[in-house]
Design an enzyme around this catalytic site. Structure first.
Site, mmCIF file in Angstrom:
data_model
loop_
_atom_site.group_PDB
_atom_site.id
_atom_site.type_symbol
_atom_site.label_atom_id
_atom_site.label_comp_id
_atom_site.label_asym_id
_atom_site.label_seq_id
_atom_site.Cartn_x
_atom_site.Cartn_y
_atom_site.Cartn_z
ATOM 1 C CG LEU A 51 -2.057 -1.040 1.173
ATOM 2 C CD1 LEU A 51 -2.630 -1.269 2.573
ATOM 3 C CD2 LEU A 51 -3.155 -0.603 0.209
ATOM 4 C CG LEU A 70 -10.361 -5.704 5.398
ATOM 5 C CD1 LEU A 70 -10.490 -7.235 5.400
ATOM 6 C CD2 LEU A 70 -11.247 -5.113 6.480
ATOM 7 N N GLY A 71 -6.297 -3.478 4.661
ATOM 8 C CA GLY A 71 -4.836 -3.606 4.640
ATOM 9 C C GLY A 71 -4.150 -2.602 5.546
ATOM 10 N N GLY A 72 -3.077 -3.033 6.163
ATOM 11 C CA GLY A 72 -2.279 -2.147 6.996
ATOM 12 C C GLY A 72 -1.898 -2.830 8.293
ATOM 13 C CB ILE A 73 0.236 -1.654 11.071
ATOM 14 C CG1 ILE A 73 1.437 -1.595 10.113
ATOM 15 C CG2 ILE A 73 0.640 -2.112 12.462
ATOM 16 C CD1 ILE A 73 2.109 -2.915 9.813
ATOM 17 C CG ASN A 111 -11.847 -1.238 19.747
ATOM 18 O OD1 ASN A 111 -11.190 -1.093 20.775
ATOM 19 N ND2 ASN A 111 -11.647 -2.256 18.921
ATOM 20 C CE1 TYR A 135 -4.626 -0.709 13.956
ATOM 21 C CE2 TYR A 135 -5.695 -0.658 16.101
ATOM 22 C CZ TYR A 135 -5.710 -1.011 14.771
ATOM 23 O OH TYR A 135 -6.793 -1.659 14.245
HETATM 24 N N1 LIG Z 1 -9.497 -7.979 13.873
HETATM 25 C C1 LIG Z 1 -10.106 -7.049 14.580
HETATM 26 O O1 LIG Z 1 -10.824 -7.346 15.514
HETATM 27 C C2 LIG Z 1 -9.932 -5.592 14.236
HETATM 28 C C3 LIG Z 1 -10.352 -4.627 15.163
HETATM 29 C C4 LIG Z 1 -10.250 -3.286 14.818
HETATM 30 C C5 LIG Z 1 -9.768 -2.926 13.571
HETATM 31 N N2 LIG Z 1 -9.335 -3.893 12.706
HETATM 32 C C6 LIG Z 1 -8.791 -3.473 11.405
HETATM 33 O O2 LIG Z 1 -9.267 -4.346 10.402
HETATM 34 C C7 LIG Z 1 -8.251 -4.592 9.440
HETATM 35 C C8 LIG Z 1 -8.018 -6.108 9.317
HETATM 36 O O3 LIG Z 1 -7.651 -6.609 10.579
HETATM 37 P P1 LIG Z 1 -7.001 -8.056 10.728
HETATM 38 O O4 LIG Z 1 -7.254 -8.489 12.124
HETATM 39 O O5 LIG Z 1 -7.431 -8.914 9.597
HETATM 40 O O6 LIG Z 1 -5.452 -7.678 10.606
HETATM 41 P P2 LIG Z 1 -4.265 -8.589 10.024
HETATM 42 O O7 LIG Z 1 -3.021 -8.006 10.579
HETATM 43 O O8 LIG Z 1 -4.556 -10.020 10.241
HETATM 44 O O9 LIG Z 1 -4.362 -8.282 8.452
HETATM 45 C C9 LIG Z 1 -3.882 -7.091 7.891
HETATM 46 C C10 LIG Z 1 -3.317 -7.428 6.521
HETATM 47 O O10 LIG Z 1 -2.776 -6.221 5.960
HETATM 48 C C11 LIG Z 1 -1.593 -6.573 5.260
HETATM 49 N N3 LIG Z 1 -0.698 -5.411 5.207
HETATM 50 C C12 LIG Z 1 0.006 -4.845 6.224
HETATM 51 N N4 LIG Z 1 0.755 -3.822 5.765
HETATM 52 C C13 LIG Z 1 0.522 -3.756 4.430
HETATM 53 C C14 LIG Z 1 1.017 -2.911 3.396
HETATM 54 N N5 LIG Z 1 1.906 -1.937 3.638
HETATM 55 N N6 LIG Z 1 0.561 -3.129 2.140
HETATM 56 C C15 LIG Z 1 -0.329 -4.119 1.878
HETATM 57 N N7 LIG Z 1 -0.841 -4.935 2.817
HETATM 58 C C16 LIG Z 1 -0.409 -4.757 4.075
HETATM 59 C C17 LIG Z 1 -0.954 -7.685 6.074
HETATM 60 O O11 LIG Z 1 -0.100 -8.480 5.265
HETATM 61 C C18 LIG Z 1 -2.169 -8.457 6.584
HETATM 62 O O12 LIG Z 1 -2.481 -9.582 5.799
HETATM 63 C C19 LIG Z 1 -7.023 -3.831 9.899
HETATM 64 O O13 LIG Z 1 -6.987 -2.595 9.214
HETATM 65 C C20 LIG Z 1 -7.273 -3.608 11.370
HETATM 66 O O14 LIG Z 1 -6.622 -2.438 11.833
HETATM 67 C C21 LIG Z 1 -9.403 -5.217 13.018
#
Ligand SMILES: NC(=O)c1ccc[n+]([C@@H]2O[C@H](COP(=O)([O-])OP(=O)(O)OC[C@H]3O[C@@H](n4cnc5c(N)ncnc54)[C@H](O)[C@@H]3O)[C@@H](O)[C@H]2O)c1
Length: 265
Positions: A51, A70-73, A111, A135
């Protein structure tokens, strides 16, 4: 029904949970991540993209008519990692969308934008943000970009402050924060179908008995979550030690993110 949906972060936990459900809202899906995905369904194709790579994101977004971003940290990390994935990456996505006809975006906010509210406070989406981590700050940035890009350029976004999106709740905090993948999918469907979305912020949470968040400002979406973490309550309580009510991770909505040390200390 969307013709082509882009799912960023598709190899992550939430992406993998949503994938089997996406045929309910889109004819075909472009999956993207840093990590390759090999088990593709006939309706899916995979495009590797970092990204933080502006031209890569431009090609990724071109030709899609909806995006679930969804992508990112997804947890607390040193700032340079957050900056690449969640600041620069988010900006690149919005710039690419602006140049490609403004496909609607469902942005996975968190959240942790409001984690320093106490659990005995009930807040709505207009309460000032109180991030609990770097974050969380990056997700506030994402919501701010979504707001700017709607007001100035007409780019519509649903910012979903996801609670805890997992197939099942895992602990007592998730009695309030759990968000089933099925409820997330139906929310995405509402975001793409509603006649006017603007920039709307909603808490991504299932119909749990325990509720900290008020979604009345997003009632126009007509979204009805169906799942309830209370179904697992007895099982979780039997497996976990009782919460210490004085622990800041229990007092505040952000849980362990509130007490986590600075990632560079
Ligand atoms: N799981 C939850 O309960 C939750 C809660 C709040 C927010 N979120 C948000 O939802 C999204 C998905 O969450 P998740 O639990 O699946 O996270 P995860 O860390 O399992 O998945 C995130 C994905 O983003 C990819 N990624 C990271 N940096 C990237 C970059 N620079 N370019 C391309 N891809 C990149 C990673 O390889 C990973 O597969 C995230 O943005 C997270 O912040 C999730």
């Amino acid at each position: 029904m969307l013709k082509t949906l882009l799912l960023t972060g598709a190899a992550g936990g939430v992406g993998q949970s949503l994938r089997p459900l996406l045929s309910q809202i889109a004819e075909s899906v472009v999956l993207s991540d840093l990590t390759p995905i090999k088990d593709l369904r006939p309706s899916e194709r995979f495009v590797a993209c970092d990204l933080s790579d502006r031209s890569g994101v431009d090609s990724l977004v071109n030709g899609v008519d909806g995006i679930i971003h969804l992508g990112g940290i997804s947890v607390e990390k040193p700032f340079d990692q957050i900056m690449q994935g969640n600041i620069l990456g988010l900006y690149n996505l919005y710039e690419a969308a602006r140049a490609a006809g403004r496909p609607r975006i469902v942005f996975a906010s968190s959240n942790h934008t409001i984690g320093f509210y106490r659990r005995d406070e009930r807040i709505d989406s207009q309460a000032p943000t109180r991030p609990d981590s770097l974050y969380g700050v990056s997700k506030v940035f994402g919501e701010a970009v979504a707001s700017l890009y709607f007001d100035k350029f007409g780019q519509e976004t649903l910012s979903v402050r996801i609670g805890s999106c997992f197939p099942e709740p895992r602990n007592t905090r998730m009695m309030a924060t759990w968000f089933s993948p099925r409820d997330f999918l139906s929310l995405c469907g509402c975001a793409f179908e509603t006649p006017r979305l603007g920039h709307t912020i909603i808490y991504g949470v299932s119909d749990n008995d325990e509720q900290w968040w008020d979604n009345s400002h997003a009632a126009f979406l007509g979204w009805r979550p169906r799942d309830n973490a209370a179904h697992w309550r007895r099982e979780i309580l039997s497996k976990t030690a009782p919460d210490d009510p004085n622990d800041p991770a229990v007092v505040y909505q952000g849980g362990g993110f509130v007490t986590a040390a600075h990632p560079e200390d």
